[in-house]
Motif scaffolding. Structure first.
Motif, PDB file in Angstrom:
ATOM      1  N   ALA A  36       0.688  -1.038   0.045  1.00 53.50           N
ATOM      2  CA  ALA A  36      -0.097  -0.367   0.113  1.00 53.50           C
ATOM      3  C   ALA A  36       0.817   1.273  -0.187  1.00 53.50           C
ATOM      4  O   ALA A  36       0.501   2.174  -0.365  1.00 53.50           O
ATOM      5  CB  ALA A  36      -1.017   0.008   0.950  1.00 53.50           C
ATOM      6  N   ALA A  37       1.957   1.148   0.057  1.00 47.19           N
ATOM      7  CA  ALA A  37       3.004   2.156   0.432  1.00 47.19           C
ATOM      8  C   ALA A  37       3.272   2.926  -0.592  1.00 47.19           C
ATOM      9  O   ALA A  37       3.415   3.799  -0.625  1.00 47.19           O
ATOM     10  CB  ALA A  37       3.611   2.334   2.113  1.00 47.19           C
ATOM     11  N   LEU A  38       3.716   1.433  -0.971  1.00 42.69           N
ATOM     12  CA  LEU A  38       4.394   1.355  -2.901  1.00 42.69           C
ATOM     13  C   LEU A  38       3.703   1.778  -3.474  1.00 42.69           C
ATOM     14  O   LEU A  38       3.811   2.361  -4.318  1.00 42.69           O
ATOM     15  CB  LEU A  38       4.746   0.132  -2.914  1.00 42.69           C
ATOM     16  CG  LEU A  38       6.659  -0.491  -2.373  1.00 42.69           C
ATOM     17  CD1 LEU A  38       6.419  -1.813  -2.798  1.00 42.69           C
ATOM     18  CD2 LEU A  38       7.925   0.002  -2.519  1.00 42.69           C
ATOM     19  N   ASP A  39       2.189   1.610  -3.460  1.00 41.38           N
ATOM     20  CA  ASP A  39       1.442   2.180  -4.240  1.00 41.38           C
ATOM     21  C   ASP A  39       1.232   3.597  -4.436  1.00 41.38           C
ATOM     22  O   ASP A  39       0.631   4.416  -5.461  1.00 41.38           O
ATOM     23  CB  ASP A  39       0.091   1.501  -4.150  1.00 41.38           C
ATOM     24  CG  ASP A  39       0.104  -0.152  -4.905  1.00 41.38           C
ATOM     25  OD1 ASP A  39       1.266  -0.367  -5.349  1.00 41.38           O
ATOM     26  OD2 ASP A  39      -0.670  -0.724  -4.143  1.00 41.38           O
ATOM     27  N   GLN A  40       1.964   4.247  -3.389  1.00 41.15           N
ATOM     28  CA  GLN A  40       1.945   5.963  -3.641  1.00 41.15           C
ATOM     29  C   GLN A  40       2.718   6.537  -3.740  1.00 41.15           C
ATOM     30  O   GLN A  40       2.490   7.608  -3.946  1.00 41.15           O
ATOM     31  CB  GLN A  40       1.051   6.349  -1.815  1.00 41.15           C
ATOM     32  CG  GLN A  40       0.455   5.201  -1.166  1.00 41.15           C
ATOM     33  CD  GLN A  40       0.495   6.307   0.158  1.00 41.15           C
ATOM     34  OE1 GLN A  40       1.651   6.945   0.696  1.00 41.15           O
ATOM     35  NE2 GLN A  40      -0.487   5.370   1.122  1.00 41.15           N
ATOM     36  N   LEU A  41       3.619   5.739  -4.587  1.00 41.49           N
ATOM     37  CA  LEU A  41       4.994   6.307  -5.163  1.00 41.49           C
ATOM     38  C   LEU A  41       4.297   6.772  -6.761  1.00 41.49           C
ATOM     39  O   LEU A  41       3.985   5.559  -7.267  1.00 41.49           O
ATOM     40  CB  LEU A  41       6.573   5.598  -4.271  1.00 41.49           C
ATOM     41  CG  LEU A  41       6.825   5.530  -3.405  1.00 41.49           C
ATOM     42  CD1 LEU A  41       7.650   4.720  -2.894  1.00 41.49           C
ATOM     43  CD2 LEU A  41       6.773   6.803  -2.650  1.00 41.49           C
ATOM     44  N   PRO A  42       5.550   7.063  -7.350  1.00 44.84           N
ATOM     45  CA  PRO A  42       5.672   7.012  -8.447  1.00 44.84           C
ATOM     46  C   PRO A  42       6.003   6.045  -9.202  1.00 44.84           C
ATOM     47  O   PRO A  42       7.408   5.413  -8.315  1.00 44.84           O
ATOM     48  CB  PRO A  42       6.042   8.177  -9.140  1.00 44.84           C
ATOM     49  CG  PRO A  42       6.323   9.094  -8.069  1.00 44.84           C
ATOM     50  CD  PRO A  42       6.014   8.388  -7.122  1.00 44.84           C
ATOM     51  N   ALA A  43       6.223   5.245  -9.882  1.00 45.16           N
ATOM     52  CA  ALA A  43       6.803   3.653 -10.562  1.00 45.16           C
ATOM     53  C   ALA A  43       8.234   3.859 -10.349  1.00 45.16           C
ATOM     54  O   ALA A  43       8.692   2.983 -10.565  1.00 45.16           O
ATOM     55  CB  ALA A  43       5.677   3.699 -11.628  1.00 45.16           C
ATOM     56  N   GLN A  44       8.666   4.882 -10.752  1.00 45.59           N
ATOM     57  CA  GLN A  44       9.747   5.047 -11.070  1.00 45.59           C
ATOM     58  C   GLN A  44      11.001   4.793 -10.145  1.00 45.59           C
ATOM     59  O   GLN A  44      11.751   3.697  -9.808  1.00 45.59           O
ATOM     60  CB  GLN A  44      10.261   6.074 -12.184  1.00 45.59           C
ATOM     61  CG  GLN A  44      12.238   6.050 -12.362  1.00 45.59           C
ATOM     62  CD  GLN A  44      12.620   5.337 -13.047  1.00 45.59           C
ATOM     63  OE1 GLN A  44      11.896   5.109 -14.301  1.00 45.59           O
ATOM     64  NE2 GLN A  44      13.602   4.497 -12.741  1.00 45.59           N
TER      65      GLN A  44
END
Length: 169
Positions: free
Chosen positions: A16-24
């Motif tokens: 869930a935390a990673l999904d908040q970040l831009p793909a790169q």
């Protein structure tokens, strides 16, 4: 292929935390995190392979590689020849062993004086990669998750709760 499974609590929160970040950024974090987890397996495989090769070439050939293909990040611990270095070509033979077989000389050549073929009895498997995975898979997953937690907190200000310990609910 083994059907062993490894369960780690708290991975949903990390995702869930990673999904908040831009793909790169997510790709970069995952690549570094997987490399961090693979280091655990690398150390174990190198320790296990030390017995198999008096020259140390097999142990030295064990390495980590990472890649990103179609948005999927992977890391692998590999042994044997690389694109740049063809030593030691025999890593697979050590891991899996060999059957008995005939070794024949090339056309017009001899293996030894007057000998054009010999019977090789085969070699017993001396696995070093699979035992490393079996012994350290859980620790590698935990190292990967911990790296993600630390990086999200230190560089991106995201707090991800630590995983629950057994007995916590």
């Amino acid at each position: 292929m083994s059907s062993d499974t490894t369960k780690v609590k708290g991975l949903a929160e990390l995702q869930a935390a990673l999904d908040q970040l831009p793909a790169q950024i997510e790709r970069n974090i995952m690549r570094a995190a997987l490399r961090n987890g693979a280091k655990v397996l690398l150390a174990e495989a190198q320790g296990t392979a030390a017995f198999a090769d008096a020259t140390g070439a097999l142990r030295a050939s064990i390495r980590i590689s990472t890649s990103v293909r179609r948005g999927t990040v992977t890391a692998a611990v590999k042994a044997g020849p690389s694109k740049r270095d063809k030593r030691p070509w025999y890593a697979r033979l050590v891991e899996y062993g060999t059957k008995a077989h005939i070794i024949r000389a090339r056309q017009g050549k001899l293996l030894a004086i007057g000998v054009s073929k010999v019977h090789h009895p085969g070699a017993k498997a001396r696995p070093f990669m699979r035992p490393a995975l079996d012994a350290k898979a859980q620790e590698a997953v935990q190292a990967t998750a911990e790296y993600i937690r630390q990086r999200l907190a230190s560089r991106h200000g995201l707090t991800v709760p630590a995983p629950l310990q057994d007995g916590d609910e």
